[in-house]
Design an enzyme around this catalytic site. Structure first.
Site, PDB file in Angstrom:
ATOM      1  N   SER A  91       0.807  -1.217   0.000  1.00 20.94           N
ATOM      2  CA  SER A  91       0.000   0.000   0.000  1.00 20.94           C
ATOM      3  C   SER A  91       0.840   1.267   0.000  1.00 20.94           C
ATOM      4  CB  SER A  91      -0.904   0.011   1.232  1.00 20.94           C
ATOM      5  OG  SER A  91      -0.138   0.143   2.403  1.00 20.94           O
ATOM      6  N   THR A 208      -2.220   3.172   3.280  1.00 20.27           N
ATOM      7  CA  THR A 208      -1.435   4.394   3.465  1.00 20.27           C
ATOM      8  C   THR A 208      -0.754   4.256   4.814  1.00 20.27           C
ATOM      9  OG1 THR A 208      -3.124   5.693   2.317  1.00 20.27           O
ATOM     10  CG2 THR A 208      -1.667   6.925   3.757  1.00 20.27           C
ATOM     11  N   THR A 226       1.807   7.081   0.606  1.00 23.11           N
ATOM     12  CA  THR A 226       0.916   6.046   0.077  1.00 23.11           C
ATOM     13  C   THR A 226       1.193   5.735  -1.389  1.00 23.11           C
ATOM     14  OG1 THR A 226      -1.434   5.458  -0.118  1.00 23.11           O
ATOM     15  CG2 THR A 226      -0.856   7.672  -0.736  1.00 23.11           C
ATOM     16  N   ARG A 236      -4.585   9.884 -10.838  1.00 20.91           N
ATOM     17  CA  ARG A 236      -5.463  10.129  -9.676  1.00 20.91           C
ATOM     18  C   ARG A 236      -4.596  10.476  -8.458  1.00 20.91           C
ATOM     19  NH1 ARG A 236      -5.880   7.696  -4.280  1.00 20.91           N
ATOM     20  NH2 ARG A 236      -8.027   7.891  -3.594  1.00 20.91           N
ATOM     21  N   THR A 259      -5.917   7.698   6.937  1.00 22.03           N
ATOM     22  CA  THR A 259      -5.797   6.643   5.940  1.00 22.03           C
ATOM     23  C   THR A 259      -7.214   6.260   5.535  1.00 22.03           C
ATOM     24  OG1 THR A 259      -5.830   4.899   7.623  1.00 22.03           O
ATOM     25  CG2 THR A 259      -3.664   5.718   6.967  1.00 22.03           C
ATOM     26  N   GLY A 260      -7.343   5.636   4.381  1.00 19.72           N
ATOM     27  CA  GLY A 260      -8.674   5.257   3.927  1.00 19.72           C
ATOM     28  C   GLY A 260      -9.011   5.979   2.642  1.00 19.72           C
TER      29      GLY A 260
HETATM   30  N1  GLY Z   1      -5.747   7.550   1.570  1.00 20.78           N
HETATM   31  C1  GLY Z   1      -5.036   7.153   0.444  1.00 20.78           C
HETATM   32  C2  GLY Z   1      -5.694   7.421  -0.815  1.00 20.78           C
HETATM   33  O1  GLY Z   1      -6.903   7.395  -0.917  1.00 20.78           O
HETATM   34  O2  GLY Z   1      -4.990   7.666  -1.770  1.00 20.78           O
END
Ligand code: GLY
Length: 360
Positions: A91, A208, A226, A236, A259-260
Site C-alpha cells: 500500500s 497508506t 501512500t 489520480r 488513511t482510507g
Molecule cells: N488515503 C489514500 C488514498 O486514498 O490515496
C-alpha cells in the site's frame, strides 16, 4: 521629497536583500528546525509517536530517533521509510499496488509544526521514498506540492535514484485484477483456483501510512505516504499529499492524519477538521469521531453512483483518523468496524483499538 528610489528599484532592492538573507543562511533550509528554546513551542515534557495500524515499526523508529535528539519530522520520515522500503507492504512505496496501467504512482506529504511549513509530491513514479522528496519540496522550493514528471525531475535533481517500484508480486496482482475485472473484454484469467493465495486477484484497496510525533520541546510533525488507491486511473491523486486532508499540523493545537478513502477526505478537509475540533477543546479521540460524523453526514448527499453509501445512506468506505495534541494526548477513530493504530507513548510501543463510529 521625492524618493531617490522608484517603486521598481525598491522592489528590486527588497528582492535582492531578501535573496541575500536566504543565501546568507547558507545551506540551512527555510524549514530547518529552529534552535531549541526558539521554537515558540510550549514544552510538552513528553515524547509521543502515533501511526496507522501498519506503522508499529514507524513509531518504534521515530521514538528511538527522537530520544537521540533527532527532530520529530526526520524521526517520522525515517519511521515511514521502513514501510516505504518494504516490498511486502503493498500500500506504500516500493511494492505498492500500481494504477490501472500497471504503473506505481506515489503520493506523500510532510508538515512541520514550528514553522507551519509543508511539502508534498503527488503521482510521482520511480522514487521509492516520496516522503523524503516531500520534505525537500518543503525545504528547497517555495512551493507546497509538485506532481508527476515535475516531482520526478525535482527528485532526480536532488540525487534520488530512479527505481522500478513494481515488484513481481504487485505485477502479478495487477495482472489478475486486469484479467478478472470483466467478462466483456479480451483478457482471460488463468485458472484462479490453481493460483497460490498470494497471487489471487486483489480487490481495490487504499492503504497508506500516517505518522505523527511530538518531542519534549513541544515540536509536532507529521508525514503521510501512500501508493494510493490500487488500480486507480493514471494521475489520480488521493488525500495523502493534500494538506488539510491527509495531514495537518498546528503546533499550538495538535496534529492529525488519515488513511482510507482519499476522496471522502479531500471533500471534507478532514485532517484540518480534526485539528480544529481539538482546538475547540475536544480530546483527540472525540475530534476524530466528530470528524467522521461530519464525513458520514456529507456522504449521504454524494451521488449513489459513487457507490460510497449503503441503502440506508450509511458510509460503505473505510476511513481512519489519527490525532495527537500538543500536550501529548492521542486517539484514533475508524468509520466502520474495527481498526488498530500504533502508539509509542515513551515507554511502550503497541497497537491499540481505534474508536468506531459504526460498529460494522
Ligand atoms: N488515503 C489514500 C488514498 O486514498 O490515496
Amino acid at each position: 521629497m521625492r524618493s531617490r528610489y522608484s517603486r521598481r528599484d525598491f522592489l528590486r532592492t527588497g528582492v535582492t536583500l531578501g535573496a541575500a538573507a536566504i543565501v546568507g543562511r547558507g545551506s540551512e533550509s527555510m524549514a530547518a528546525a529552529p534552535q531549541s528554546g526558539a521554537t515558540g513551542a510550549k514544552r510538552s515534557g513528553v515524547f509521543r509517536a502515533v501511526s496507522s495500524g501498519n506503522g508499529i515499526r514507524a513509531t518504534d523508529k521515530a521514538m528511538e530517533l527522537m530520544r537521540k535528539g533527532v527532530d520529530p519530522l526526520d524521526a517520522v520520515i525515517a519511521g515511514v521509510n521502513i514501510v516505504e522500503d518494504d516490498p511486502n507492504d503493498m500500500s506504500v512505496g516500493y511494492g505498492g499496488l500500481p494504477n490501472e496501467d500497471g504503473v506505481v504512482e506515489l503520493d506523500a506529504s510532510v508538515m512541520y509544526g514550528p514553522t507551519h511549513a509543508s511539502g508534498a509530491v503527488a503521482g510521482i513514479r520511480n522514487i521509492k521514498n516520496p516522503s523524503k522528496v516531500a520534505k525537500l519540496v518543503m525545504e528547497r522550493t517555495k512551493h507546497c506540492l509538485l506532481v508527476g514528471n515535475g516531482a520526478l525531475k525535482f527528485a532526480l535533481a536532488h540525487g534520488f535514484p530512479k527505481e522500478n517500484l513494481l515488484t513481481e508480486k504487485a505485477h502479478e496482482a495487477w495482472l489478475r485484477w486486469k484479467e478478472t475485472m470483466s467478462d466483456k473484454d479480451n483478457w482471460l484469467p488463468e485458472q484462479i483456483k490453481k493460483m497460490p493465495e498470494a497471487l489471487q486477484p486483489v480487490m481495490m484497496t487504499h492503504g497508506t501510512i500516517n505518522c505523527l510525533a511530538l518531542n519534549e520541546a513541544g515540536i509536532l510533525a507529521g508525514v503521510t505516504t501512500t501508493s494510493g488507491l490500487s488500480y486507480k486511473l493514471a494521475g489520480r491523486v488521493g488525500d495523502s499529499p493534500i494538506i488539510g486532508a491527509g495531514l495537518y499540523v498546528d503546533n499550538e493545537i495538535g496534529a492529525a492524519g488519515s488513511t482510507g478513502l482519499g476522496e471522502a477526505n479531500i471533500r471534507t478537509c478532514a485532517s484540518f477538521q480534526v485539528v480544529s475540533f481539538m482546538g475547540q477543546g475536544m480530546s483527540p479521540e472525540q475530534a476524530c469521531l466528530k470528524t467522521l460524523e461530519r464525513v458520514a453526514d456529507k456522504a449521504r448527499r454524494w451521488p449513489k453512483s459513487l457507490g460510497l453509501t449503503d441503502d440506508a445512506g450509511r458510509p460503505a468506505f473505510g476511513l481512519n483518523f489519527y490525532a495527537l495534541n500538543a500536550k501529548g494526548e492521542f486517539g484514533a477513530a475508524t468509520m466502520l468496524g474495527k481498526a488498530g493504530y500504533a502508539v509509542h507513548d515513551g515507554r511502550t510501543n503497541e497497537l491499540r483499538d481505534c474508536a468506531s463510529l459504526f460498529k460494522g
